[in-house]
Design a protein around this motif. Sequence first.
Motif, mmCIF file in Angstrom:
data_model
loop_
_atom_site.group_PDB
_atom_site.id
_atom_site.type_symbol
_atom_site.label_atom_id
_atom_site.label_comp_id
_atom_site.label_asym_id
_atom_site.label_seq_id
_atom_site.Cartn_x
_atom_site.Cartn_y
_atom_site.Cartn_z
ATOM 1 N N CYS A 12 -6.702 23.190 -21.457
ATOM 2 C CA CYS A 12 -6.219 21.961 -20.895
ATOM 3 C C CYS A 12 -5.563 22.181 -19.671
ATOM 4 N N GLU A 14 -4.088 20.791 -15.941
ATOM 5 C CA GLU A 14 -3.374 19.655 -15.327
ATOM 6 C C GLU A 14 -2.201 20.113 -14.569
ATOM 7 N N LEU A 20 0.822 17.186 -18.832
ATOM 8 C CA LEU A 20 0.136 18.424 -19.779
ATOM 9 C C LEU A 20 0.808 18.547 -20.694
ATOM 10 N N THR A 36 -2.800 25.730 -22.507
ATOM 11 C CA THR A 36 -2.634 24.973 -21.384
ATOM 12 C C THR A 36 -2.658 25.834 -19.856
ATOM 13 N N THR A 59 -9.962 19.052 -17.494
ATOM 14 C CA THR A 59 -9.565 19.554 -16.450
ATOM 15 C C THR A 59 -9.145 18.127 -15.511
ATOM 16 N N ASP A 60 -8.231 18.294 -14.770
ATOM 17 C CA ASP A 60 -7.734 17.242 -13.753
ATOM 18 C C ASP A 60 -8.696 17.347 -12.469
ATOM 19 N N MET A 63 -5.799 18.974 -8.220
ATOM 20 C CA MET A 63 -4.981 20.072 -8.383
ATOM 21 C C MET A 63 -4.342 20.690 -6.986
ATOM 22 N N SER A 88 -9.118 11.991 -14.223
ATOM 23 C CA SER A 88 -8.626 11.852 -12.783
ATOM 24 C C SER A 88 -7.768 10.227 -12.603
ATOM 25 N N LYS A 110 -7.347 8.106 -15.811
ATOM 26 C CA LYS A 110 -5.782 8.204 -16.078
ATOM 27 C C LYS A 110 -5.113 6.863 -16.013
#
Length: 124
Positions: A12, A14, A20, A36, A59-60, A63, A88, A110
């Motif tokens: 993950c 973030e 996160l 993470t 993944t975001d 970043m 996102s 999100k």
Amino acid sequence: MTTPLPRLRILCVEGDPTFLKMLALGLKAYHFEVVTAIHAGDALAKFCSSTEKFDAVLTDHDMPGMAGLKFVRSLRVLGFRGRVVLMSGRLTASEAKAYQDFAISGFFQKPFEISLLAEMLLST
């Protein structure tokens, strides 16, 4: 007798430490093994140094240092063929189209419910 759920290993990535932490706790509640990373550079280092394979990467898009698209491209160049799930708060149509070239398995706007993410990760 019920069949135990598979133990999937998830990376993950973030940039928001609070989000996160909540994401990791939520996924662990569904019995995922969670690694993470706070940014893409950290995630790539963990990916490359890991002796165990990852089943999926979450993944975001936004970043610091390296945007999600460049990160996903790097993963694919390194040979990762597992699921990549993008999350996102905002994503333009052209950005979404660019991700399609890298076989994204899913997109979560999100905020989202962790149960929906877990369900998608467990589906074949």
